[in-house]
Design an enzyme around this catalytic site. Sequence first.
Site, PDB file in Angstrom:
ATOM      1  N   GLU A   1     -27.987  33.374  67.613  1.00 29.64           N
ATOM      2  CA  GLU A   1     -28.000  32.200  68.504  1.00 29.64           C
ATOM      3  C   GLU A   1     -27.930  30.904  67.717  1.00 29.64           C
ATOM      4  O   GLU A   1     -28.602  30.756  66.686  1.00 29.64           O
ATOM      5  CB  GLU A   1     -29.268  32.252  69.362  1.00 29.64           C
ATOM      6  N   HIS A   2     -27.120  29.997  68.217  1.00 31.18           N
ATOM      7  CA  HIS A   2     -26.889  28.688  67.587  1.00 31.18           C
ATOM      8  C   HIS A   2     -26.311  28.864  66.179  1.00 31.18           C
ATOM      9  O   HIS A   2     -26.587  28.082  65.289  1.00 31.18           O
ATOM     10  CB  HIS A   2     -28.175  27.845  67.567  1.00 31.18           C
TER      11      HIS A   2
ATOM     12  N   SER B   1     -13.209  26.975  95.997  1.00 30.67           N
ATOM     13  CA  SER B   1     -14.140  27.988  95.511  1.00 30.67           C
ATOM     14  C   SER B   1     -14.875  28.589  96.698  1.00 30.67           C
ATOM     15  O   SER B   1     -15.031  27.942  97.734  1.00 30.67           O
ATOM     16  CB  SER B   1     -15.100  27.310  94.532  1.00 30.67           C
TER      17      SER B   1
ATOM     18  N   ALA C   1     -26.760  29.571  84.052  1.00 31.48           N
ATOM     19  CA  ALA C   1     -27.837  30.480  83.625  1.00 31.48           C
ATOM     20  C   ALA C   1     -27.643  30.967  82.197  1.00 31.48           C
ATOM     21  O   ALA C   1     -28.271  31.919  81.765  1.00 31.48           O
ATOM     22  CB  ALA C   1     -27.926  31.664  84.579  1.00 31.48           C
TER      23      ALA C   1
ATOM     24  N   LEU D   1     -24.934  32.343  80.931  1.00 28.88           N
ATOM     25  CA  LEU D   1     -24.082  33.537  80.814  1.00 28.88           C
ATOM     26  C   LEU D   1     -22.603  33.145  80.775  1.00 28.88           C
ATOM     27  O   LEU D   1     -21.722  33.938  81.094  1.00 28.88           O
ATOM     28  CB  LEU D   1     -24.359  34.506  81.968  1.00 28.88           C
ATOM     29  N   SER D   2     -22.342  31.902  80.432  1.00 30.68           N
ATOM     30  CA  SER D   2     -20.977  31.412  80.208  1.00 30.68           C
ATOM     31  C   SER D   2     -20.121  31.369  81.455  1.00 30.68           C
ATOM     32  O   SER D   2     -18.938  31.714  81.430  1.00 30.68           O
ATOM     33  CB  SER D   2     -20.265  32.238  79.124  1.00 30.68           C
TER      34      SER D   2
ATOM     35  N   SER E   1     -19.098  28.676  82.767  1.00 27.15           N
ATOM     36  CA  SER E   1     -18.056  27.662  82.580  1.00 27.15           C
ATOM     37  C   SER E   1     -16.929  28.194  81.701  1.00 27.15           C
ATOM     38  O   SER E   1     -15.753  27.962  81.986  1.00 27.15           O
ATOM     39  CB  SER E   1     -18.616  26.337  82.063  1.00 27.15           C
TER      40      SER E   1
ATOM     41  N   ASP F   1     -18.623  31.462  73.234  1.00 28.65           N
ATOM     42  CA  ASP F   1     -18.520  31.832  74.645  1.00 28.65           C
ATOM     43  C   ASP F   1     -17.068  32.098  75.035  1.00 28.65           C
ATOM     44  O   ASP F   1     -16.751  33.120  75.655  1.00 28.65           O
ATOM     45  CB  ASP F   1     -19.094  30.721  75.532  1.00 28.65           C
TER      46      ASP F   1
HETATM   47  C1  GLA Z   1     -23.989  27.786  74.183  1.00 31.70           C
HETATM   48  C2  GLA Z   1     -22.715  27.291  73.505  1.00 31.70           C
HETATM   49  C3  GLA Z   1     -22.287  28.275  72.415  1.00 31.70           C
HETATM   50  C4  GLA Z   1     -23.427  28.588  71.468  1.00 31.70           C
HETATM   51  C5  GLA Z   1     -24.690  28.966  72.239  1.00 31.70           C
HETATM   52  C6  GLA Z   1     -25.895  29.119  71.339  1.00 31.70           C
HETATM   53  O1  GLA Z   1     -23.745  28.971  74.878  1.00 31.70           O
HETATM   54  O2  GLA Z   1     -21.674  27.162  74.449  1.00 31.70           O
HETATM   55  O3  GLA Z   1     -21.169  27.739  71.730  1.00 31.70           O
HETATM   56  O4  GLA Z   1     -23.656  27.534  70.578  1.00 31.70           O
HETATM   57  O5  GLA Z   1     -25.005  27.988  73.220  1.00 31.70           O
HETATM   58  O6  GLA Z   1     -25.743  30.226  70.516  1.00 31.70           O
END
Ligand code: GLA
Length: 408
Positions: free
Chosen positions: A45-46, A79, A134, A136-137, A139, A183
Amino acid sequence: MTQSGSAHAPRELVEALHQFARWSPGPAEQVRVFFAPGRVNLIGEHLDYNGGLVFPAALTLGTWAVVRPRWDGVLRFASTTFPGEVTAQAEDLAFTAADGFANYPKGALWALAQAGVPVQGADMLFASNLPSGAGLSSSAAIEVVTAAAMAAFADRTLPAADLALLTQRAENEFIGVQCGIMDQFAVAAGRAGHAMLLDCGTLRCEWVPLHLGDARVVITNTHHTRGLADSAYNQRRAECERALALLREVRPALRALADIPPEEWPALESRLTDDVLRRRARHVVTEQARVREAARRVAAGDVIGFGRLLNESHVSLRDDYEVTGPALDALAEAAWNAPGCYGSRMTGAGFGGCTVSLVKADALDAFEAEVTRAYQAATGKQPTFYVSDAGDGVHEVTEEAMRVWPSW
Ligand code: GLA
């Protein structure tokens, strides 16, 4: 109650097709349907914007785009979640706050045009079974599904890495969120049954079969939301850049924080006299080592070892990177103490959103009951659980969708 993402012809898709048929009347043969998954980051993460390795998997939950081309240069976006529609000219795509969710597809098409792919008019309806905001990407899913759909109408097949890079550009430059590449890459390049060991410095990706033995991946939603753009996300990026600049004074060739070998950290950390910067960098160095070990443990089917790394990752994100907060901490702790749990951590940017846990398949019900009880006692909120397999990246699903196209 557990929501499973693997049902055939999901309700959200069927509803979307009905809405689309009313909203965009015309021959069914012109309509194409695309799906992009959400993603869960298992560990790492990060690290993406720190040039490190991440270990996400695409989900089977995600976002559909139902699309009919138009020949008048007009784009219409709608949508199943938000009322009304947004219109734009394919030739003239600009961010408009009032356009709400439609800025994501607009941004993706803007970036596609910048990449030299023709963008034509279209009616685009989006539907999703992914919780939005939430972590979970959601966007990235709507951006990638839009770009993939329009590229398909232009008869262009873009490699997953290109799709990821151009939709990341949409997020950075059109939406204004300085996210890394993880993501969009996971959403574009996922493979069923696999996690992705992605080197964010080089975009080299290795698909690792998810050998989880008797365990399942359980995602749990805190229902505590905090936007990426207004959060401490950009601040964390800036702190890492400052730490890197300071370390480069002694290591001019250092490309990224994630390149610091753990054995060299004790000699380097004293260069960071600011406690905050030192802890941010320490998270990056230790998390990078955990990702490497996690990939080995998963390949060997060692769920106990993998679970322990998840717990260590959460602690590092809580104490060193400081991106968890009370809701995520309460949820992770509830999972650590629940039956059948091998490990649990926050996933995504943090501050709110979801945890990811590794749970014995035969203990799922007991796990959910105990986590719900403990999390409710700590926060007064009710968590939601999603048990998802690792799914495929963005793909066309027209054939499957046409089987449930409304016949009236
Ligand atoms: C968000 C960002 C990603 C990543 C994560 C943390 O999801 O969109 O690019 O930096 O945070 O791991």
